[in-house]
Enzyme design. Sequence first.
Site, PDB file in Angstrom:
ATOM      1  NE  ARG A 185      -3.908   0.636   1.909  1.00 24.13           N
ATOM      2  CZ  ARG A 185      -5.130   0.732   2.448  1.00 24.13           C
ATOM      3  NH1 ARG A 185      -5.331   1.514   3.496  1.00 24.13           N
ATOM      4  NH2 ARG A 185      -6.151   0.074   1.948  1.00 24.13           N
ATOM      5  CG  HIS A 239      -8.514   0.104  -2.677  1.00 23.29           C
ATOM      6  ND1 HIS A 239      -7.698  -0.958  -2.333  1.00 23.29           N
ATOM      7  CD2 HIS A 239      -9.232   0.408  -1.552  1.00 23.29           C
ATOM      8  CE1 HIS A 239      -7.915  -1.268  -1.060  1.00 23.29           C
ATOM      9  NE2 HIS A 239      -8.825  -0.468  -0.570  1.00 23.29           N
ATOM     10  CD  GLN A 286     -13.204  -1.960  -0.351  1.00 23.39           C
ATOM     11  OE1 GLN A 286     -12.327  -1.792   0.488  1.00 23.39           O
ATOM     12  NE2 GLN A 286     -14.365  -2.533  -0.065  1.00 23.39           N
ATOM     13  CG  ASP A 346     -13.573   6.515  -1.088  1.00 26.61           C
ATOM     14  OD1 ASP A 346     -13.521   6.355   0.143  1.00 26.61           O
ATOM     15  OD2 ASP A 346     -12.555   6.435  -1.823  1.00 26.61           O
ATOM     16  CB  CYS A 349     -14.001   1.234   0.211  1.00 26.69           C
ATOM     17  SG  CYS A 349     -13.334   2.904   0.347  1.00 26.69           S
ATOM     18  NE  ARG A 386     -10.388  -5.216   0.929  1.00 28.57           N
ATOM     19  CZ  ARG A 386      -9.607  -4.192   1.291  1.00 28.57           C
ATOM     20  NH1 ARG A 386     -10.151  -3.113   1.824  1.00 28.57           N
ATOM     21  NH2 ARG A 386      -8.295  -4.227   1.092  1.00 28.57           N
TER      22      ARG A 386
HETATM   23  N1  NVA Z   1      -9.986   6.776  -1.441  1.00 24.94           N
HETATM   24  C1  NVA Z   1      -9.627   6.350  -0.119  1.00 24.94           C
HETATM   25  C2  NVA Z   1      -9.848   4.894   0.064  1.00 24.94           C
HETATM   26  C3  NVA Z   1      -9.526   4.365   1.433  1.00 24.94           C
HETATM   27  C4  NVA Z   1      -9.694   2.879   1.555  1.00 24.94           C
HETATM   28  C5  NVA Z   1      -8.165   6.699   0.144  1.00 24.94           C
HETATM   29  O1  NVA Z   1      -7.340   6.507  -0.770  1.00 24.94           O
HETATM   30  O2  NVA Z   1      -7.846   7.180   1.221  1.00 24.94           O
HETATM   31  N1   CP Z   2     -11.263  -0.017   2.621  1.00 29.46           N
HETATM   32  C1   CP Z   2      -9.985  -0.098   3.034  1.00 29.46           C
HETATM   33  O1   CP Z   2      -9.069  -0.363   2.267  1.00 29.46           O
HETATM   34  O2   CP Z   2      -9.815   0.105   4.365  1.00 29.46           O
HETATM   35  P1   CP Z   2      -8.435   0.304   5.140  1.00 29.46           P
HETATM   36  O3   CP Z   2      -7.861   1.623   4.723  1.00 29.46           O
HETATM   37  O4   CP Z   2      -8.825   0.262   6.580  1.00 29.46           O
HETATM   38  O5   CP Z   2      -7.506  -0.826   4.777  1.00 29.46           O
END
Ligand code: NVA
Ligand code: CP
Length: 310
Positions: free
Chosen positions: A113, A140, A143, A228, A268, A296
């Site tokens: 990540r 992502h 997800q 989101d 998500c 997930r």
């Molecule tokens: N769009 C959000 C998704 C978090 C799971 C982010 O990138 O922070």
């Molecule tokens: N939806 C998601 O990826 O959650 P986290 O940021 O908690 O991993």
Amino acid sequence: MSFPATNKADSIRHFLTLTDINRHEFNTLIQRAIALKTIQRNGEIYEPLKNKVLAMIFEKSSTRTRVSFETGMTQFGGHALFLSPRDTQLGRGEPVEDSARVLSSMVDCIMVRTFDHHKAELLAKYSSVPVINGLTDDVHPCQLLADMQTYAEQRGNIQGKTVTWVGDGNNMCHSYMHAAKILDFKLNIACPPGFEPAARFTEECKDNIHITHDALTACENSDLIVTDVWASMGQEEEQKIREQAFADFQVTGKHMQVANKAALFMHCLPAHRGEEVAHDVIDGNQSVVWQEAENRLHAQKALLEFLLVG
Ligand code: NVA
Ligand code: CP
């Protein structure tokens, strides 16, 4: 003398974006995730990854992604390592290429990540084991495995259905665009002007998407409404500006009302009630966010099995 990026590069399957799998594989992963969920619920022991190790590099925060991958590896008889830049040499500037070679010489799979998608690609290029994208600024994909599993469980095949994305044209939106293209559903994207998805994703998925700035109209006759956060990780300093720009892009009861009767709501998570979604929607009876979050675990177990066992 030149060294190949990896000596097994051609035979390794990575999962950096949804486009790394085809429609058949996507549907197979969904069905396998559902089967693995039943195995888990029945308390059956199934350990296809005994002694296998997953390295998880987290350069951004996470609850769901970390816990689902770590739990999934344990349930599969393997182990997961949490690696943060704060206490590995990655955070002190060790090149990604070197880290990829070293990590992949010891572990069986790497999950990353990070911010820049190119970093995940570089890791994959120099890794001798599969690399999974656990979220980048671009996409992502994990997800979407869970979201599409959830839709399949609740409503069946999504092919030909209408999904409406309300909010930022961000990483999640881009992965929804990929899912629309691969699984062949229609995706309405309702975003404020200036917050559209990136042009390369729009071009790639143009046959399945419709971009608009009118969220309420976009939700009409939808089978699934998704949103989101307004400010993603790394955009914290834009929070105030975004609150103004996105003021008309909160998913409310009105949006659910103009959608089809059987429409579902997904997010998500983490969510901000009162910003991108109203309390009564996320906590209402069309919301499947808790099933989505749990999936997930099951969806990524299906992915790990697919990449590491075949
Ligand atoms: N769009 C959000 C998704 C978090 C799971 C982010 O990138 O922070
Ligand atoms: N939806 C998601 O990826 O959650 P986290 O940021 O908690 O991993």
